[in-house]
Design an enzyme around this catalytic site. Structure first.
Site, PDB file in Angstrom:
ATOM      1  CD  GLU A  79      51.120 -23.949  48.168  1.00  0.00           C
ATOM      2  OE1 GLU A  79      50.342 -23.523  49.048  1.00  0.00           O
ATOM      3  OE2 GLU A  79      51.999 -23.561  47.603  1.00  0.00           O
ATOM      4  CB  CYS A 111      54.686 -21.807  44.496  1.00  0.00           C
ATOM      5  SG  CYS A 111      52.908 -21.612  44.882  1.00  0.00           S
ATOM      6  CG  HIS A 233      55.400 -19.283  40.994  1.00  0.00           C
ATOM      7  ND1 HIS A 233      54.832 -20.416  40.872  1.00  0.00           N
ATOM      8  CD2 HIS A 233      54.740 -18.706  42.056  1.00  0.00           C
ATOM      9  CE1 HIS A 233      53.620 -20.296  41.433  1.00  0.00           C
ATOM     10  NE2 HIS A 233      53.764 -19.129  42.396  1.00  0.00           N
TER      11      HIS A 233
END
Length: 390
Positions: A79, A111, A233
């Site tokens: 990103e 993400c 994450h």
């Protein structure tokens, strides 16, 4: 037929900041950063590194024998792209000398992008068992000096070779994904830092964790006790602790999450690569993991998409994660003073397409940004006597 991760390569910039010192400079209690957020150090990106150079350096960390003529697909997830049109994967493939007879493209969804790439690569290999795929997650998390998100910045890239008969992790065909349009994180075109609703994003993340893992248990009749480790994450490592606590109070899983958080504590948030950095960290720092252990992985990308899936550790996995190279990379980094960090943060390649030149980076990185010429960035390769375009 088992399909999954056959090798992992990692790169992070040569510079970092100690977050205890940053906390003192910002007038904050260091415990707010090291305990409340769960970070110790933060990678700092010089103008001579971007997502393409970092991705290429991560690929360079892979065993060259894994990048042979079988390679059929190259995916970069990010990103933090430097071009609105041309895929970073194309430049990475050229810089690293990959087989040009490949399908190369980028994926973007905050993400989550690397997980989309990983599972797409698994499906590609399933359809073409003699082929391999390369998935690279490369990102720079920037929120601004003295901003609320400053302590959760970071940078790095993780490269993964996907193949049949993988030597690290065999991916299971059990992914459960969920998508919901929510306004927790944006970086509109033209902006260099994102707009974030931190509290809302955290709440959304935890809601996705419980919802998706719960649905996974319904569909596949598994329980938390079936897993040797649960990975998440990690925009900051305390987020992983919150996610695990929402699912279980298992001491064993908590200890393994601590091991899986060690590299993130030293590097910071690397967006698309954060989940896979936690996998690498677990395998480097927890020597009790064994072949046959099942690992659950939760991926989240703001906006938002979440997915939970699992993998089984392959025999001899520890021989294929490049632990010594990871340790050396981190040990050779240079700590910046706070004023030097702030100057480096501001001294970036200017936006636009004007010609610019950057001095050679004083580090061991093979690939660096040389500047911009004829509207496009060009890159140095220290293994070659001439720089691109000279």
């Amino acid at each position: 037929m088992d399909i999954g991760i056959d090798a992992i390569g990692f790169y992070t910039p040569h510079y970092y900041v100690d977050l205890v010192k940053l906390a003192k400079a910002r007038g904050d209690d260091p415990d707010k950063y090291t305990i409340g957020i769960g970070q110790d150090q933060m990678a700092v990106t010089p103008a001579t590194q971007d997502i393409i150079s970092m991705a290429a350096n991560a690929v360079d960390a892979l065993p060259s024998a894994r990048l042979d003529g079988r390679l059929g697909m190259v995916i970069v997830a990010s990103e933090s792209g430097v071009d609105e049109s041309k895929a970073a994967a194309i430049t990475v493939a050229r810089l690293t000398g990959l087989n040009p007879w490949v399908r190369a493209f980028d994926i973007k969804e905050a993400c989550y992008g690397a997980t989309a790439g990983l599972l797409m690569a698994r499906d590609y290999v399933a359809a073409h068992p003699t082929k391999t795929a390369l998935v690279i997650a490369s990102d720079i998390a920037r929120y601004g000096l003295a901003s609320g998100g400053e302590v959760t910045q970071g940078a790095g890239a993780v490269a993964m070779v996907i193949s049949a008969q993988p030597r690290v992790l065999a991916l299971q065909d059990d992914a459960v994904a969920y998508t919901e349009d929510i306004p927790d994180f944006f970086r509109p075109t033209g902006m260099t830092v994102p707009v974030v609703d931190g509290h809302y994003s955290t709440a959304a993340y935890l809601n996705f964790v419980t919802k998706i893992v719960g649905q996974h248990q319904v569909q596949y009749h598994d329980t938390i006790t079936d897993y040797a480790a649960l990975l998440f994450h990690l925009p900051f490592t305390k987020m992983g602790k919150k996610a695990l606590a929402a699912l279980t109070d298992s001491v064993r899983l908590g200890q393994r999450l601590t091991a899986a958080s060690q590299l993130s504590r030293q590097v910071g948030n690397i967006y698309t690569g954060s989940l896979y950095l936690s996998l690498l960290s677990l395998l480097c720092h927890d020597k009790t993991m064994q072949a046959g252990d099942r690992i659950g992985l939760f991926s989240y990308g703001s906006g938002a998409v979440g997915e939970f899936f699992s993998g089984i550790l392959a025999p001899g996995f520890a021989d294929h994660i490049g632990q010594a190279a990871v340790i050396q990379l981190l040990a050779e980094r240079e700590e910046l003073t706070i004023p030097a960090y702030e100057q480096m943060f501001n001294d970036q390649l200017p936006l636009g397409d004007a010609a610019a030149a950057l001095p050679a980076e004083q580090s061991t990185a093979r690939f660096t940004v040389g500047g911009r010429r004829d509207h496009a960035r060009w890159y140095r390769d220290t293994t070659k006597s001439m720089t691109e375009g000279d």
